[in-house]
Design a protein around this motif. Structure first.
Motif, PDB file in Angstrom:
ATOM      1  N   THR A 242       0.857  -1.189   0.000  1.00 24.63           N
ATOM      2  CA  THR A 242       0.000   0.000   0.000  1.00 24.63           C
ATOM      3  C   THR A 242       0.887   1.231   0.000  1.00 24.63           C
ATOM      4  O   THR A 242       1.812   1.331   0.806  1.00 24.63           O
ATOM      5  N   ASP A 243       0.613   2.174  -0.902  1.00 23.44           N
ATOM      6  CA  ASP A 243       1.336   3.446  -0.916  1.00 23.44           C
ATOM      7  C   ASP A 243       0.486   4.494  -0.196  1.00 23.44           C
ATOM      8  O   ASP A 243      -0.590   4.859  -0.670  1.00 23.44           O
ATOM      9  N   VAL A 244       0.980   4.942   0.948  1.00 21.49           N
ATOM     10  CA  VAL A 244       0.285   5.974   1.729  1.00 21.49           C
ATOM     11  C   VAL A 244       0.914   7.310   1.351  1.00 21.49           C
ATOM     12  O   VAL A 244       2.136   7.420   1.276  1.00 21.49           O
ATOM     13  N   THR A 245       0.076   8.342   1.103  1.00 20.30           N
ATOM     14  CA  THR A 245       0.646   9.664   0.776  1.00 20.30           C
ATOM     15  C   THR A 245       0.020  10.745   1.652  1.00 20.30           C
ATOM     16  O   THR A 245      -1.059  10.548   2.222  1.00 20.30           O
ATOM     17  N   GLY A 246       0.712  11.868   1.746  1.00 16.50           N
ATOM     18  CA  GLY A 246       0.192  12.999   2.516  1.00 16.50           C
ATOM     19  C   GLY A 246       0.968  14.251   2.163  1.00 16.50           C
ATOM     20  O   GLY A 246       1.994  14.184   1.477  1.00 16.50           O
ATOM     21  N   VAL A 247       0.490  15.385   2.644  1.00 17.77           N
ATOM     22  CA  VAL A 247       1.181  16.656   2.399  1.00 17.77           C
ATOM     23  C   VAL A 247       1.717  17.151   3.742  1.00 17.77           C
ATOM     24  O   VAL A 247       0.975  17.247   4.721  1.00 17.77           O
ATOM     25  N   MET A 248       3.030  17.415   3.761  1.00 14.77           N
ATOM     26  CA  MET A 248       3.691  17.852   4.998  1.00 14.77           C
ATOM     27  C   MET A 248       3.063  19.142   5.515  1.00 14.77           C
ATOM     28  O   MET A 248       2.826  20.057   4.742  1.00 14.77           O
ATOM     29  N   ARG A 249       2.764  19.169   6.805  1.00 14.53           N
ATOM     30  CA  ARG A 249       2.142  20.402   7.284  1.00 14.53           C
ATOM     31  C   ARG A 249       2.925  21.097   8.397  1.00 14.53           C
ATOM     32  O   ARG A 249       2.623  22.235   8.737  1.00 14.53           O
ATOM     33  N   ASN A 250       3.952  20.452   8.967  1.00 18.89           N
ATOM     34  CA  ASN A 250       4.600  21.097  10.111  1.00 18.89           C
ATOM     35  C   ASN A 250       6.110  21.296   9.931  1.00 18.89           C
ATOM     36  O   ASN A 250       6.814  21.552  10.890  1.00 18.89           O
ATOM     37  N   GLY A 251       6.589  21.141   8.715  1.00 14.97           N
ATOM     38  CA  GLY A 251       8.006  21.435   8.455  1.00 14.97           C
ATOM     39  C   GLY A 251       8.975  20.377   8.972  1.00 14.97           C
ATOM     40  O   GLY A 251      10.183  20.596   8.952  1.00 14.97           O
ATOM     41  N   ALA A 252       8.488  19.238   9.435  1.00 17.59           N
ATOM     42  CA  ALA A 252       9.403  18.185   9.909  1.00 17.59           C
ATOM     43  C   ALA A 252      10.239  17.684   8.740  1.00 17.59           C
ATOM     44  O   ALA A 252       9.778  17.624   7.602  1.00 17.59           O
ATOM     45  N   GLY A 253      11.499  17.308   9.008  1.00 19.35           N
ATOM     46  CA  GLY A 253      12.361  16.745   7.970  1.00 19.35           C
ATOM     47  C   GLY A 253      12.130  15.244   7.829  1.00 19.35           C
ATOM     48  O   GLY A 253      11.461  14.611   8.660  1.00 19.35           O
ATOM     49  N   ALA A 254      12.718  14.684   6.757  1.00 18.62           N
ATOM     50  CA  ALA A 254      12.517  13.254   6.473  1.00 18.62           C
ATOM     51  C   ALA A 254      12.992  12.368   7.624  1.00 18.62           C
ATOM     52  O   ALA A 254      12.397  11.329   7.910  1.00 18.62           O
ATOM     53  N   LEU A 255      14.062  12.800   8.312  1.00 11.28           N
ATOM     54  CA  LEU A 255      14.586  11.951   9.384  1.00 11.28           C
ATOM     55  C   LEU A 255      13.647  11.951  10.598  1.00 11.28           C
ATOM     56  O   LEU A 255      13.468  10.917  11.251  1.00 11.28           O
ATOM     57  N   THR A 256      13.034  13.089  10.853  1.00  6.24           N
ATOM     58  CA  THR A 256      12.042  13.146  11.939  1.00  6.24           C
ATOM     59  C   THR A 256      10.861  12.228  11.616  1.00  6.24           C
ATOM     60  O   THR A 256      10.346  11.520  12.494  1.00  6.24           O
ATOM     61  N   LEU A 257      10.463  12.239  10.351  1.00  9.10           N
ATOM     62  CA  LEU A 257       9.346  11.359   9.956  1.00  9.10           C
ATOM     63  C   LEU A 257       9.754   9.900  10.132  1.00  9.10           C
ATOM     64  O   LEU A 257       8.988   9.092  10.671  1.00  9.10           O
ATOM     65  N   ALA A 258      10.971   9.575   9.714  1.00  9.56           N
ATOM     66  CA  ALA A 258      11.433   8.182   9.847  1.00  9.56           C
ATOM     67  C   ALA A 258      11.434   7.775  11.320  1.00  9.56           C
ATOM     68  O   ALA A 258      11.020   6.668  11.677  1.00  9.56           O
ATOM     69  N   ALA A 259      11.881   8.707  12.171  1.00  4.80           N
ATOM     70  CA  ALA A 259      11.941   8.399  13.601  1.00  4.80           C
ATOM     71  C   ALA A 259      10.546   8.157  14.161  1.00  4.80           C
ATOM     72  O   ALA A 259      10.347   7.265  14.994  1.00  4.80           O
ATOM     73  N   SER A 260       9.559   8.915  13.689  1.00 10.37           N
ATOM     74  CA  SER A 260       8.236   8.702  14.266  1.00 10.37           C
ATOM     75  C   SER A 260       7.567   7.454  13.699  1.00 10.37           C
ATOM     76  O   SER A 260       6.636   6.922  14.291  1.00 10.37           O
ATOM     77  N   LEU A 261       8.059   6.970  12.568  1.00 12.74           N
ATOM     78  CA  LEU A 261       7.475   5.746  11.989  1.00 12.74           C
ATOM     79  C   LEU A 261       8.139   4.473  12.503  1.00 12.74           C
ATOM     80  O   LEU A 261       7.564   3.392  12.430  1.00 12.74           O
ATOM     81  N   HIS A 262       9.372   4.593  12.977  1.00 12.42           N
ATOM     82  CA  HIS A 262      10.147   3.402  13.349  1.00 12.42           C
ATOM     83  C   HIS A 262       9.863   2.972  14.785  1.00 12.42           C
ATOM     84  O   HIS A 262       9.864   3.827  15.660  1.00 12.42           O
ATOM     85  N   PRO A 263       9.684   1.688  15.093  1.00 11.18           N
ATOM     86  CA  PRO A 263       9.551   0.583  14.159  1.00 11.18           C
ATOM     87  C   PRO A 263       8.088   0.412  13.746  1.00 11.18           C
ATOM     88  O   PRO A 263       7.213   0.332  14.607  1.00 11.18           O
ATOM     89  N   SER A 264       7.843   0.385  12.453  1.00 10.94           N
ATOM     90  CA  SER A 264       6.469   0.173  11.999  1.00 10.94           C
ATOM     91  C   SER A 264       6.108  -1.295  12.243  1.00 10.94           C
ATOM     92  O   SER A 264       6.985  -2.118  12.523  1.00 10.94           O
ATOM     93  N   ALA A 265       4.827  -1.593  12.073  1.00  6.00           N
ATOM     94  CA  ALA A 265       4.379  -2.977  12.310  1.00  6.00           C
ATOM     95  C   ALA A 265       4.987  -3.942  11.296  1.00  6.00           C
ATOM     96  O   ALA A 265       4.965  -5.153  11.501  1.00  6.00           O
ATOM     97  N   ALA A 266       5.557  -3.425  10.201  1.00 11.91           N
ATOM     98  CA  ALA A 266       6.193  -4.303   9.205  1.00 11.91           C
ATOM     99  C   ALA A 266       7.422  -4.987   9.777  1.00 11.91           C
ATOM    100  O   ALA A 266       7.792  -6.084   9.350  1.00 11.91           O
ATOM    101  N   VAL A 267       8.069  -4.354  10.760  1.00 13.37           N
ATOM    102  CA  VAL A 267       9.291  -4.938  11.324  1.00 13.37           C
ATOM    103  C   VAL A 267       9.248  -5.122  12.846  1.00 13.37           C
ATOM    104  O   VAL A 267      10.106  -5.789  13.416  1.00 13.37           O
ATOM    105  N   GLY A 268       8.252  -4.502  13.494  1.00 12.40           N
ATOM    106  CA  GLY A 268       8.094  -4.662  14.942  1.00 12.40           C
ATOM    107  C   GLY A 268       6.893  -5.547  15.213  1.00 12.40           C
ATOM    108  O   GLY A 268       7.025  -6.762  15.404  1.00 12.40           O
ATOM    109  N   GLY A 269       5.727  -4.958  15.139  1.00  8.01           N
ATOM    110  CA  GLY A 269       4.495  -5.712  15.347  1.00  8.01           C
ATOM    111  C   GLY A 269       3.428  -4.783  15.880  1.00  8.01           C
ATOM    112  O   GLY A 269       3.582  -3.566  15.854  1.00  8.01           O
ATOM    113  N   THR A 270       2.333  -5.372  16.377  1.00  5.85           N
ATOM    114  CA  THR A 270       1.219  -4.582  16.905  1.00  5.85           C
ATOM    115  C   THR A 270       0.696  -5.242  18.174  1.00  5.85           C
ATOM    116  O   THR A 270       0.428  -6.447  18.134  1.00  5.85           O
TER     117      THR A 270
END
Ligand SMILES: C=C(O[C@@H]1C=C(C(=O)O)C=C[C@H]1O)C(=O)O
Length: 419
Positions: free
Chosen positions: A304-332
């Protein structure tokens, strides 16, 4: 100085990006040492040399690296005649899966060559003005030889018991999903020239992102997050089926994957975890209701390709940090799943399943999940290959083992001599 890593850089970095004539395959330009790569369908970035770097660890490893990056970018003197994501000052990076292991880093090379949408450019980074070196293919990499493969600390029988244990814990403790990984250890005759497996991976898996940062390499099909000019994208994968090599059969299997309630359930958890983590940073999010089937030479995934429009000026690394670890590699749920991994997996994941990619001074960047990957050990001849599988209540240990074998194929084949 509050940031000791910054003290290693004796002055502001001078950065110059300019368009160049197409020098051919990006990977072919790499020298053997201090080579960095991020390529996809022939486009991407390669770099070599080390102009600046930061090493971080612990829970704050992303935030610390991001702060270092902002400081470095703020003080750099940049002349960028290309003005595209990845031009100007850029760092390659790789982060550990766990909060508890060392090894996360951002590295700014001295020379970066990038290609995107038909434009190729070179970026020179350093403390003084330097002339562009000739950008010509370097000598052919040495092919790996004599690879033998053996189990890591956990053999395949024990790993299946582990999966069974995880299934019972999922049922008992009311977890939805946990991702368990295993390793395979390759031993080579002589130290690995990483450019050889990189070239093979890029050739055989062009739709994946082929990467190398400080001995960690692979070809990942999963984009944790891309931020480019305000557009946020994430490719979520979960739900896997092995390919048989027979196209008609594979097509039928793709159909059954798209209808499999076990895989759809596992996929839904992964999509939710990404959408929830991106929501605070994005407007206009689009989360498709039904996944598509991504065909790779070794496996097929629900995607699934999820898309969105950045609204708060966060950089790509901040986004990666808030996504890690996703359920694809951690779990739920994430915290319980990560705890269970720590209790049962008996594996130091290192940078496997952590974010790997690049960031530029605008904050744009691409961070993939470090899958279909391996770590070259200090002796240069030992290579640890990793693969993991999402375990849910009705997972069957033998099937998960077979799935992990299929996920090991890309790097395993890339360590064999060309036939
Ligand atoms: C964990 C890995 O892959 C992940 C797990 C998947 C699954 O369980 O179906 C599919 C793709 C990835 O999100 C891996 O390749 O090591």
């Amino acid at each position: 100085m509050s940031n000791p890593a910054l003290a290693d850089v004796p002055g502001p970095l001078l950065v110059r990006s300019a368009p160049i004539d197409d020098p051919g395959a990006l990977l072919s330009l790499l020298p053997q040492d201090d080579a960095f790569a991020w390529v996809h369908n022939g486009d991407g970035l390669v770099g070599w040399g080390r102009a600046a770097e930061v090493h971080t660890s612990g829970k704050g490893r992303f935030a610390e690296a991001e702060q270092w990056w902002r400081d470095l970018a703020q003080h750099a003197v940049v002349r960028d005649e290309v003005g595209t994501p990845g031009s100007g000052l850029v760092a390659f990076g790789s982060f550990t899966f766990s909060d508890d292991t060392e090894g996360s880093a951002l590295v700014v090379p001295e020379i970066v060559v990038g290609r995107r949408d038909g434009v190729t450019w070179v970026t020179l980074i350093g403390l003084g003005i330097t002339a562009t070196p000739p950008l010509v293919p370097s000598s052919a990499p040495r092919e790996p030889s004599g690879a033998t493969f053996s189990d890591g600390a956990v053999d395949s029988a024990e790993w299946q018991q582990m999966v069974a244990e995880a299934v019972s814990r999922i049922v008992r403790d009311d977890l939805d999903k946990v991702v368990l990984a295993r390793e395979l250890v390759a031993t080579l005759d002589e130290p690995l020239d990483v450019r050889a497996p990189l070239a093979r991976l890029a050739e055989q898996y062009p739709s994946c992102w082929t990467f190398h940062v400080d001995g960690f390499f692979g070809s990942t099909p999963e984009m944790l997050v891309r931020l480019e000019r305000g557009l946020v994208t994430s490719r979520v994968l979960a739900g896997t089926i092995r390919r048989t090599g027979d196209d008609t059969r594979d097509l039928a299997l793709a159909g059954s994957l798209a209808r499999s309630s076990k895989d759809l359930e596992e996929h839904e958890y992964a999509v939710r975890s990404v959408a929830d983590a991106l929501a605070p940073h994005c407007t206009n999010m689009f989360v498709p209701e039904t996944p598509f089937v991504l065909h790779l030479p070794n496996v097929m995934h629900l995607a699934t390709d999820v898309t969105g429009v950045m609204r708060n000026g966060a950089g790509a690394l901040t986004l990666a940090a808030s996504l890690h670890p996703s359920a694809a590699v951690g779990g739920t749920p994430t915290a319980e799943a990560v705890r269970l991994i720590g209790q049962v997996e008996r594996l130091d994941r290192g940078r496997y399943a952590g974010p790997v990619g690049w960031i530029d001074a605008r904050g744009d960047g691409e961070w993939g999940i470090g899958l279909r990957s391996a770590q070259i050990e200090d002796d240069g001849r030992t290579v640890r290959l990793f693969a993991g599988c999402g375990i849910v209540a009705d997972s069957v240990p033998a099937d998960e083992l077979a799935e992990s074998e299929a996920k090991l194929i890309p790097v395993r084949d890339a360590l064999r001599p060309r036939t």
